[in-house]
Design a protein around this motif. Structure first.
Motif, PDB file in Angstrom:
ATOM      1  N   LEU A   5       0.854  -1.185   0.000  1.00  0.00           N
ATOM      2  CA  LEU A   5       0.000   0.000   0.000  1.00  0.00           C
ATOM      3  C   LEU A   5       0.890   1.236   0.000  1.00  0.00           C
ATOM      4  O   LEU A   5       1.723   1.415   0.889  1.00  0.00           O
ATOM      5  CB  LEU A   5      -0.925   0.007   1.220  1.00  0.00           C
ATOM      6  N   TRP A   6       0.703   2.063  -1.022  1.00  0.00           N
ATOM      7  CA  TRP A   6       1.511   3.267  -1.185  1.00  0.00           C
ATOM      8  C   TRP A   6       0.652   4.506  -0.972  1.00  0.00           C
ATOM      9  O   TRP A   6      -0.516   4.548  -1.380  1.00  0.00           O
ATOM     10  CB  TRP A   6       2.126   3.309  -2.583  1.00  0.00           C
ATOM     11  N   ASN A  15       5.838   4.056   0.662  1.00  0.00           N
ATOM     12  CA  ASN A  15       5.336   2.717   0.937  1.00  0.00           C
ATOM     13  C   ASN A  15       4.976   2.642   2.424  1.00  0.00           C
ATOM     14  O   ASN A  15       5.850   2.657   3.292  1.00  0.00           O
ATOM     15  CB  ASN A  15       6.405   1.684   0.590  1.00  0.00           C
ATOM     16  N   ILE A  16       3.668   2.573   2.719  1.00  0.00           N
ATOM     17  CA  ILE A  16       3.234   2.541   4.122  1.00  0.00           C
ATOM     18  C   ILE A  16       2.854   1.127   4.576  1.00  0.00           C
ATOM     19  O   ILE A  16       2.302   0.947   5.660  1.00  0.00           O
ATOM     20  CB  ILE A  16       2.049   3.506   4.362  1.00  0.00           C
ATOM     21  N   THR A  17       3.188   0.124   3.755  1.00  0.00           N
ATOM     22  CA  THR A  17       2.849  -1.261   4.089  1.00  0.00           C
ATOM     23  C   THR A  17       3.348  -1.675   5.480  1.00  0.00           C
ATOM     24  O   THR A  17       2.606  -2.337   6.220  1.00  0.00           O
ATOM     25  CB  THR A  17       3.412  -2.224   3.024  1.00  0.00           C
ATOM     26  N   PRO A  18       4.588  -1.309   5.883  1.00  0.00           N
ATOM     27  CA  PRO A  18       5.055  -1.728   7.210  1.00  0.00           C
ATOM     28  C   PRO A  18       4.240  -1.151   8.364  1.00  0.00           C
ATOM     29  O   PRO A  18       4.321  -1.664   9.497  1.00  0.00           O
ATOM     30  CB  PRO A  18       6.497  -1.197   7.250  1.00  0.00           C
ATOM     31  N   LEU A  19       3.458  -0.105   8.116  1.00  0.00           N
ATOM     32  CA  LEU A  19       2.711   0.556   9.189  1.00  0.00           C
ATOM     33  C   LEU A  19       1.286   0.039   9.339  1.00  0.00           C
ATOM     34  O   LEU A  19       0.618   0.353  10.327  1.00  0.00           O
ATOM     35  CB  LEU A  19       2.651   2.066   8.935  1.00  0.00           C
ATOM     36  N   ILE A  20       0.806  -0.741   8.351  1.00  0.00           N
ATOM     37  CA  ILE A  20      -0.611  -1.108   8.377  1.00  0.00           C
ATOM     38  C   ILE A  20      -0.832  -2.516   8.907  1.00  0.00           C
ATOM     39  O   ILE A  20       0.052  -3.365   8.866  1.00  0.00           O
ATOM     40  CB  ILE A  20      -1.256  -0.959   6.978  1.00  0.00           C
ATOM     41  N   GLY A  21      -2.049  -2.709   9.422  1.00  0.00           N
ATOM     42  CA  GLY A  21      -2.472  -4.031   9.880  1.00  0.00           C
ATOM     43  C   GLY A  21      -3.363  -4.674   8.842  1.00  0.00           C
ATOM     44  O   GLY A  21      -3.067  -4.630   7.650  1.00  0.00           O
ATOM     45  N   PRO A  22      -4.493  -5.264   9.259  1.00  0.00           N
ATOM     46  CA  PRO A  22      -5.401  -5.901   8.295  1.00  0.00           C
ATOM     47  C   PRO A  22      -5.841  -4.918   7.205  1.00  0.00           C
ATOM     48  O   PRO A  22      -6.113  -3.746   7.468  1.00  0.00           O
ATOM     49  CB  PRO A  22      -6.591  -6.324   9.165  1.00  0.00           C
ATOM     50  N   LEU A  23      -5.917  -5.440   5.982  1.00  0.00           N
ATOM     51  CA  LEU A  23      -6.259  -4.637   4.813  1.00  0.00           C
ATOM     52  C   LEU A  23      -7.399  -5.329   4.070  1.00  0.00           C
ATOM     53  O   LEU A  23      -7.421  -6.547   3.954  1.00  0.00           O
ATOM     54  CB  LEU A  23      -5.038  -4.523   3.897  1.00  0.00           C
ATOM     55  N   SER A  24      -8.353  -4.541   3.586  1.00  0.00           N
ATOM     56  CA  SER A  24      -9.460  -5.122   2.826  1.00  0.00           C
ATOM     57  C   SER A  24      -9.862  -4.174   1.702  1.00  0.00           C
ATOM     58  O   SER A  24      -9.640  -2.964   1.777  1.00  0.00           O
ATOM     59  CB  SER A  24     -10.675  -5.395   3.729  1.00  0.00           C
ATOM     60  N   TRP A  25     -10.425  -4.752   0.647  1.00  0.00           N
ATOM     61  CA  TRP A  25     -11.026  -3.944  -0.404  1.00  0.00           C
ATOM     62  C   TRP A  25     -12.193  -4.700  -1.002  1.00  0.00           C
ATOM     63  O   TRP A  25     -12.244  -5.920  -0.965  1.00  0.00           O
ATOM     64  CB  TRP A  25     -10.008  -3.527  -1.466  1.00  0.00           C
TER      65      TRP A  25
END
Length: 324
Positions: A5-6, A15-25
């Motif tokens: 996720l950018w 790139n904020i991937t290291p900061l996020i938890g569960p992701l959905s779309w």
């Protein structure tokens, strides 16, 4: 490549991937546009990374190629808990805006392009739809105007169309051209496997509540132009009628319109759902072929809606399917 996720701010991407938890779309055939949701870690300790996200920012979900991009529209904070964000792609502006349009003998694809240009929505590809539009759309949602134009085209042509946003651009294409065959890998460099070999929680529902087996076409003076029925379905299930109103210029196409509507609506609605390992190509309004022997799910299905989730590095999805 794993999902990333950018965050896009002005001309810079992070790139904020290291900061996020569960992701959905998710996407739904009755809604124009995709929705994305994610948690971002938060803590007020001195050396914890500052939250880089804000309302109005753009996030881009990637996995080798771009899956979707969205404008952040909701932020939910609760103490030191992760901050929850949700966003929608650029079709959000079409869903939230009302407008008035009058089209006089303009091709459907040109009418839609004008609307998209007026609302600064980038256009990817819109297939030729030469059906002429002669109608006033008075203070209704812009997304509904586009849907009504496509419905007019479908009534006259008997051709189904797909609308979706890709890489920040708006596309309308023939539905039959977007049949997907899902696959998954057990690890990044592994061989792909057919999704249908790993089905869980299948369910199937059949209903006649939305069946239409008789079409009545009326003119501007409310006089009946013609009535067309599926006699076998009327005899078995009773008469379930829809009225279509046409202006004088369209009366000559009444027979074809009634025929196309019957072909689309005179049927038992069969809805199914399954849980599968994730495939980024699964989006609403695309087509998917499936055979599941326990419930008897079999055929080519329209993806009505689908929710993707990524948690602990595992991508899963739950599509709802309708027989076409």
């Amino acid at each position: 490549m794993a999902h990333e996720l950018w965050l896009l701010k002005a001309s810079s991407m992070t790139n904020i991937t290291p900061l996020i938890g569960p992701l959905s779309w998710r996407s739904n055939k009755d809604e124009l546009g995709d929705e994305i949701g994610f948690d971002i870690s938060f803590n007020d300790t001195k050396f914890f990374p500052k939250n880089p996200c804000d309302l109005g920012d753009i996030v881009i979900l990637k996995n080798k190629k771009e899956i979707t991009r969205a404008v952040l529209v909701d932020e939910d904070k609760g103490g030191r808990n992760p901050i929850r964000y949700s966003g929608f792609d650029y079709a959000f502006f079409l869903n939230k805006s009302n407008a008035i349009y009058q089209f006089n003998n303009i091709a459907a694809d040109q009418a839609i392009k004008k609307i998209l240009n007026d609302f600064n929505v980038p256009i990817g590809n819109i297939v030729s739809m030469p059906v002429k539009i002669n109608k006033i759309f008075n203070d209704i949602k812009v997304s509904d105007i586009i849907k009504q134009i496509i419905e007019i085209v479908q009534q006259k042509q008997g051709q189904k169309y797909l609308m979706e946003m890709r890489q920040g651009k708006f596309f309308i294409e023939k539905q039959k051209d977007l049949i997907i065959k899902g696959s998954f890998k057990l690890f990044e460099t592994g061989s792909p496997y057919d999704l249908t070999t790993a089905i869980s929680n299948p369910s199937k529902r059949r209903s006649i509540t939305e069946m239409i087996n008789s079409i009545q076409v009326v003119g501007n003076n409310d006089k009946i132009v013609l009535e067309k029925s599926d006699s076998a379905m009327v005899k078995k299930y009773g008469k379930l009628q829809k009225v279509i109103k046409l202006d004088q210029k369209e009366k000559k196409s009444a027979e074809q319109i009634a025929k196309n509507e019957l072909n689309a609506l005179s049927k038992i609605i069969e809805e199914s759902s399954v849980e599968l390992l994730g495939d980024d190509e699964f989006r609403s309004n695309r087509l998917f072929q499936l055979v599941e022997p326990i419930t008897g799910i079999k055929g080519t299905f329209l993806i009505k809606d689908v929710e993707h989730t990524i948690s602990n590095g595992i991508h899963k999805m739950k599509p709802s399917l309708e027989v076409v």
